[in-house]
Design a protein around this motif. Sequence first.
Motif, PDB file in Angstrom:
ATOM      1  N   GLY A   1     -24.840  29.564 -54.063  1.00 35.28           N
ATOM      2  CA  GLY A   1     -25.272  30.736 -53.314  1.00 35.28           C
ATOM      3  C   GLY A   1     -25.628  31.884 -54.248  1.00 35.28           C
ATOM      4  O   GLY A   1     -26.629  32.561 -54.067  1.00 35.28           O
ATOM      5  N   CYS A   2     -24.826  32.072 -55.289  1.00 39.91           N
ATOM      6  CA  CYS A   2     -25.072  33.172 -56.225  1.00 39.91           C
ATOM      7  C   CYS A   2     -26.410  32.993 -56.933  1.00 39.91           C
ATOM      8  O   CYS A   2     -27.056  33.957 -57.301  1.00 39.91           O
ATOM      9  CB  CYS A   2     -23.969  33.251 -57.264  1.00 39.91           C
ATOM     10  SG  CYS A   2     -22.362  33.595 -56.547  1.00 39.91           S
ATOM     11  N   ALA A   3     -26.807  31.753 -57.161  1.00 41.47           N
ATOM     12  CA  ALA A   3     -28.044  31.495 -57.878  1.00 41.47           C
ATOM     13  C   ALA A   3     -29.251  31.681 -56.970  1.00 41.47           C
ATOM     14  O   ALA A   3     -30.378  31.489 -57.391  1.00 41.47           O
ATOM     15  CB  ALA A   3     -28.030  30.087 -58.440  1.00 41.47           C
TER      16      ALA A   3
ATOM     17  N   GLN B   1     -34.974  35.324 -50.038  1.00 47.47           N
ATOM     18  CA  GLN B   1     -35.845  34.896 -51.134  1.00 47.47           C
ATOM     19  C   GLN B   1     -36.697  33.730 -50.647  1.00 47.47           C
ATOM     20  O   GLN B   1     -36.509  32.595 -51.069  1.00 47.47           O
ATOM     21  CB  GLN B   1     -35.008  34.472 -52.338  1.00 47.47           C
ATOM     22  CG  GLN B   1     -34.229  35.621 -52.951  1.00 47.47           C
ATOM     23  CD  GLN B   1     -33.298  35.161 -54.055  1.00 47.47           C
ATOM     24  OE1 GLN B   1     -32.571  34.195 -53.910  1.00 47.47           O
ATOM     25  NE2 GLN B   1     -33.339  35.850 -55.171  1.00 47.47           N
ATOM     26  N   PRO B   2     -37.621  34.005 -49.710  1.00 48.02           N
ATOM     27  CA  PRO B   2     -38.338  32.919 -49.062  1.00 48.02           C
ATOM     28  C   PRO B   2     -39.257  32.151 -50.028  1.00 48.02           C
ATOM     29  O   PRO B   2     -39.886  32.742 -50.901  1.00 48.02           O
ATOM     30  CB  PRO B   2     -39.167  33.624 -47.983  1.00 48.02           C
ATOM     31  CG  PRO B   2     -39.256  35.040 -48.428  1.00 48.02           C
ATOM     32  CD  PRO B   2     -38.013  35.325 -49.206  1.00 48.02           C
TER      33      PRO B   2
ATOM     34  N   ALA C   1     -40.103  31.221 -43.491  1.00 45.99           N
ATOM     35  CA  ALA C   1     -39.047  32.087 -44.013  1.00 45.99           C
ATOM     36  C   ALA C   1     -39.622  33.434 -44.434  1.00 45.99           C
ATOM     37  O   ALA C   1     -38.973  34.476 -44.309  1.00 45.99           O
ATOM     38  CB  ALA C   1     -38.347  31.405 -45.192  1.00 45.99           C
ATOM     39  N   SER C   2     -40.855  33.423 -44.938  1.00 47.13           N
ATOM     40  CA  SER C   2     -41.503  34.650 -45.346  1.00 47.13           C
ATOM     41  C   SER C   2     -41.745  35.557 -44.130  1.00 47.13           C
ATOM     42  O   SER C   2     -41.476  36.765 -44.167  1.00 47.13           O
ATOM     43  CB  SER C   2     -42.821  34.299 -46.041  1.00 47.13           C
ATOM     44  OG  SER C   2     -43.429  35.448 -46.515  1.00 47.13           O
TER      45      SER C   2
ATOM     46  N   GLN D   1     -34.480  29.292 -47.125  1.00 43.85           N
ATOM     47  CA  GLN D   1     -35.632  29.716 -47.913  1.00 43.85           C
ATOM     48  C   GLN D   1     -36.937  29.113 -47.400  1.00 43.85           C
ATOM     49  O   GLN D   1     -38.014  29.460 -47.863  1.00 43.85           O
ATOM     50  CB  GLN D   1     -35.415  29.378 -49.385  1.00 43.85           C
ATOM     51  CG  GLN D   1     -34.355  30.281 -50.004  1.00 43.85           C
ATOM     52  CD  GLN D   1     -34.169  30.037 -51.478  1.00 43.85           C
ATOM     53  OE1 GLN D   1     -33.236  29.388 -51.880  1.00 43.85           O
ATOM     54  NE2 GLN D   1     -35.071  30.566 -52.283  1.00 43.85           N
ATOM     55  N   LEU D   2     -36.790  28.200 -46.439  1.00 43.55           N
ATOM     56  CA  LEU D   2     -37.957  27.479 -45.930  1.00 43.55           C
ATOM     57  C   LEU D   2     -38.374  27.985 -44.551  1.00 43.55           C
ATOM     58  O   LEU D   2     -39.559  28.122 -44.262  1.00 43.55           O
ATOM     59  CB  LEU D   2     -37.585  26.000 -45.833  1.00 43.55           C
ATOM     60  CG  LEU D   2     -38.656  24.955 -46.043  1.00 43.55           C
ATOM     61  CD1 LEU D   2     -39.341  25.160 -47.379  1.00 43.55           C
ATOM     62  CD2 LEU D   2     -38.022  23.580 -45.978  1.00 43.55           C
ATOM     63  N   GLY D   3     -37.397  28.231 -43.686  1.00 46.48           N
ATOM     64  CA  GLY D   3     -37.752  28.637 -42.334  1.00 46.48           C
ATOM     65  C   GLY D   3     -36.521  28.948 -41.504  1.00 46.48           C
ATOM     66  O   GLY D   3     -35.418  29.095 -42.030  1.00 46.48           O
ATOM     67  N   GLY D   4     -36.717  29.003 -40.210  1.00 48.59           N
ATOM     68  CA  GLY D   4     -35.626  29.353 -39.299  1.00 48.59           C
ATOM     69  C   GLY D   4     -34.685  28.192 -39.055  1.00 48.59           C
ATOM     70  O   GLY D   4     -34.845  27.108 -39.592  1.00 48.59           O
TER      71      GLY D   4
END
Length: 332
Positions: free
Chosen positions: A21-23, A30-31, A36-37, A171-174
């Motif tokens: 998670g930290c990375a 960060q999409p 996700a964007s 990061q990809l979508g919902g």
Amino acid sequence: MKQGTRIPALAKLLPFGALAGCAGAQSALQPTGAEASDIGTLFWTVTGISILTFLLVLTFMAGALKGSPGLRRRISDQRTIVACGIVLPVFVLTGLLTYGLLVMEAGSTRSASAEGPGITIVGKRWWWRVVYETPDGREVVSANELRLPVGRPVAIRLETEDVIHSFWAPQLGGKLDMIPGRTNVLTVEATEAGISRAQCAEYCGGAHAMMAMFVVALPPDGYDAWLAAEAQPAASPVSALAAKGEAIFAEYGCGACHTVRGTGAAGIVGPDLTHVGARHSLAAATLANDHDAFVRWIAQNQHIKPGNLMPPFDMLTPEELAALGTYLDGLE
Ligand code: CUA
């Protein structure tokens, strides 16, 4: 050597769990995907408007408490109350609702525009079966890792055979639930190559938190090459130790639950292991993918992921476990 990714070592370097998670491997902020964007933009818009509204309320409060009599009269005027207490909220909330609905609608528009082969993900206890369609209509069964081509919208059918799970690759979508007896379709489009993490987002039993997987977005050429390789049967053992491991795998009946294409193992209860050594994690992103992790998982899986459907094979000798680990790690 794990093939086909730009940053193959990343996931193996990460201590699994918290540091992943930290990375930033699982951050909706960060999409690396089109959906996700859109969701990220919606989040920042709503957050910005909320902050502005909060500041406006604080300003009115300060004016009402400390302002001059004239200012306080204007703040308590009925027109101010109607304008700021009724008209403004109606406009702002209606606007945000419309915007949110349009973002949700964007997903379904893309569903209609997703061409080409799709992917089916089935939630299991507690892992993911991942079935890829090839361009010529065949099905390639894999598990616990999702690979996607960058720049191509892909329709992912989400299913489950036991309880409700929820597929979430932030990061990809919902997020979309997997519901027994129903197929939900989530269309995603990766916008850059790289590795992120997905997580089951609906409590589905004791080891729910250990139901995750890595999402590997590849350049389209790399994806096509990877899928062609994934469709191949398993490689033959390359060493005497690996061959011994294959024999032990057969002797202990591992093939009753696991498939290794090209061998007699054809079970469908557990994950397909044909190319298990090429994945970035073991046991649905619970362990790194290396020889020692295979050994630990086989002997102590009930300690690592309590309640999973695999029995612990702690009766095997260290030599037998080492041979099995070598065989499975070599299934690339
Ligand atoms: Cu599957 Cu939570």
